[in-house]
Design a protein around this motif. Sequence first.
Motif, PDB file in Angstrom:
ATOM      1  N   ASN A  64       0.840  -1.192   0.000  1.00  0.00           N
ATOM      2  CA  ASN A  64       0.000   0.000   0.000  1.00  0.00           C
ATOM      3  C   ASN A  64       0.880   1.249   0.000  1.00  0.00           C
ATOM      4  N   SER A  65       0.842   1.992  -1.090  1.00  0.00           N
ATOM      5  CA  SER A  65       1.702   3.169  -1.255  1.00  0.00           C
ATOM      6  C   SER A  65       0.913   4.466  -1.350  1.00  0.00           C
ATOM      7  N   GLY A  66      -0.416   4.382  -1.336  1.00  0.00           N
ATOM      8  CA  GLY A  66      -1.232   5.585  -1.399  1.00  0.00           C
ATOM      9  C   GLY A  66      -1.842   5.799  -2.774  1.00  0.00           C
ATOM     10  N   VAL A  67      -2.897   6.607  -2.791  1.00  0.00           N
ATOM     11  CA  VAL A  67      -3.668   6.791  -4.015  1.00  0.00           C
ATOM     12  C   VAL A  67      -2.864   7.481  -5.114  1.00  0.00           C
ATOM     13  N   SER A  68      -1.898   8.323  -4.737  1.00  0.00           N
ATOM     14  CA  SER A  68      -1.101   9.008  -5.757  1.00  0.00           C
ATOM     15  C   SER A  68      -0.328   8.017  -6.608  1.00  0.00           C
ATOM     16  N   ARG A  69       0.348   7.071  -5.952  1.00  0.00           N
ATOM     17  CA  ARG A  69       1.094   6.089  -6.735  1.00  0.00           C
ATOM     18  C   ARG A  69       0.149   5.215  -7.551  1.00  0.00           C
ATOM     19  N   ALA A  70      -0.980   4.828  -6.965  1.00  0.00           N
ATOM     20  CA  ALA A  70      -1.936   3.986  -7.685  1.00  0.00           C
ATOM     21  C   ALA A  70      -2.424   4.684  -8.950  1.00  0.00           C
ATOM     22  N   ARG A  71      -2.785   5.957  -8.840  1.00  0.00           N
ATOM     23  CA  ARG A  71      -3.224   6.690 -10.031  1.00  0.00           C
ATOM     24  C   ARG A  71      -2.089   6.823 -11.042  1.00  0.00           C
ATOM     25  N   ASN A  72      -0.877   7.088 -10.550  1.00  0.00           N
ATOM     26  CA  ASN A  72       0.261   7.232 -11.461  1.00  0.00           C
ATOM     27  C   ASN A  72       0.548   5.942 -12.220  1.00  0.00           C
ATOM     28  N   GLY A 169       4.450  11.496  -2.593  1.00  0.00           N
ATOM     29  CA  GLY A 169       4.740  11.754  -1.191  1.00  0.00           C
ATOM     30  C   GLY A 169       3.549  12.310  -0.434  1.00  0.00           C
ATOM     31  N   MET A 170       2.456  12.620  -1.138  1.00  0.00           N
ATOM     32  CA  MET A 170       1.276  13.199  -0.506  1.00  0.00           C
ATOM     33  C   MET A 170       0.197  12.143  -0.320  1.00  0.00           C
ATOM     34  N   ARG A 171      -0.299  11.996   0.903  1.00  0.00           N
ATOM     35  CA  ARG A 171      -1.383  11.059   1.183  1.00  0.00           C
ATOM     36  C   ARG A 171      -2.747  11.730   1.091  1.00  0.00           C
ATOM     37  N   VAL A 172      -2.771  13.068   1.209  1.00  0.00           N
ATOM     38  CA  VAL A 172      -3.985  13.854   1.032  1.00  0.00           C
ATOM     39  C   VAL A 172      -3.632  15.101   0.227  1.00  0.00           C
ATOM     40  N   CYS A 173      -4.640  15.742  -0.329  1.00  0.00           N
ATOM     41  CA  CYS A 173      -4.477  16.981  -1.101  1.00  0.00           C
ATOM     42  C   CYS A 173      -3.632  16.786  -2.355  1.00  0.00           C
ATOM     43  N   GLU A 174      -3.419  15.540  -2.763  1.00  0.00           N
ATOM     44  CA  GLU A 174      -2.656  15.284  -3.971  1.00  0.00           C
ATOM     45  C   GLU A 174      -3.374  15.807  -5.217  1.00  0.00           C
ATOM     46  N   ASP A 175      -4.716  15.852  -5.157  1.00  0.00           N
ATOM     47  CA  ASP A 175      -5.477  16.391  -6.279  1.00  0.00           C
ATOM     48  C   ASP A 175      -5.346  17.915  -6.341  1.00  0.00           C
TER      49      ASP A 175
END
Length: 257
Positions: A64-72, A169-175
């Motif tokens: 689990n690396s966070g939604v940013s990596r998943a979207r990337n 590196g961002m878990r929130v506010c990445e959008d």
Amino acid sequence: MIKVSAVIPVYNRTETLKDAVESVLFQDYSDIEIIVVDDGSETDLTVPLKPYMNMIRFIRLEKNSGVSRARNEGIKAARGDFISFLDSDDVWLPFKISHQMEMLEQEQTKICHTNEFWYRQGKFINQSKKHARCGGYIFPQILDICRISDSSVIIAKEVFARTGMFDEGMRVCEDYDLFLRVAALYEVSYSEKKCIIKRSVTNDQLSAAISHIESVRLDSLRNFICTFNNLPKEYLSAALAEINRKEQIVKSGLIKR
């Protein structure tokens, strides 16, 4: 050639994932590939997706690396000219992609977002004026909060070559962080037509658990100012004013604590 890639990041969310995938399959626009990115879930997500595994592309991340990596990872794997994101607890209405593709063609833009329905605790609710959305050259209007919903947006894949992707590196506010970069460079199309249902049916939304989310936005905006080259003067002035406003909010919060 695939026209649109629908990227669905998911972590441990089996109850709503099937609904999300089906809402893409039910689109009246046919030229779509579905990419489900499993962000290291602790449960086997292929079980709820079993009927659809031959209709989707399934990417499994080992941790689990966070939604940013998943979207990337979804962006990098996408074969479409356009990328559209869908959170695993949201659903698209059947006309979502066709409507946006028409707008992109008519307005000759590379990014489009739409209005949305909000569904909370078993009922639809009205959005506050605080979350009002708009189109055009909207950089000054999105400095306060993120006004582009991930599940409503569609972006030409080529845009990411200029703006970069989500900050892993961002878990929130990445959008918020990404769309600052996008809006600084591109005109944004917006439709008042509600094309998605943004649902909150579980209690695992990360942003709801962050009590000082404004400080995260402040750090993002400061970093943007320091790293973005040739920002128009009016954009720079608006960004500096917003940094000052956010600093006051954060300081006030610290004093109260």
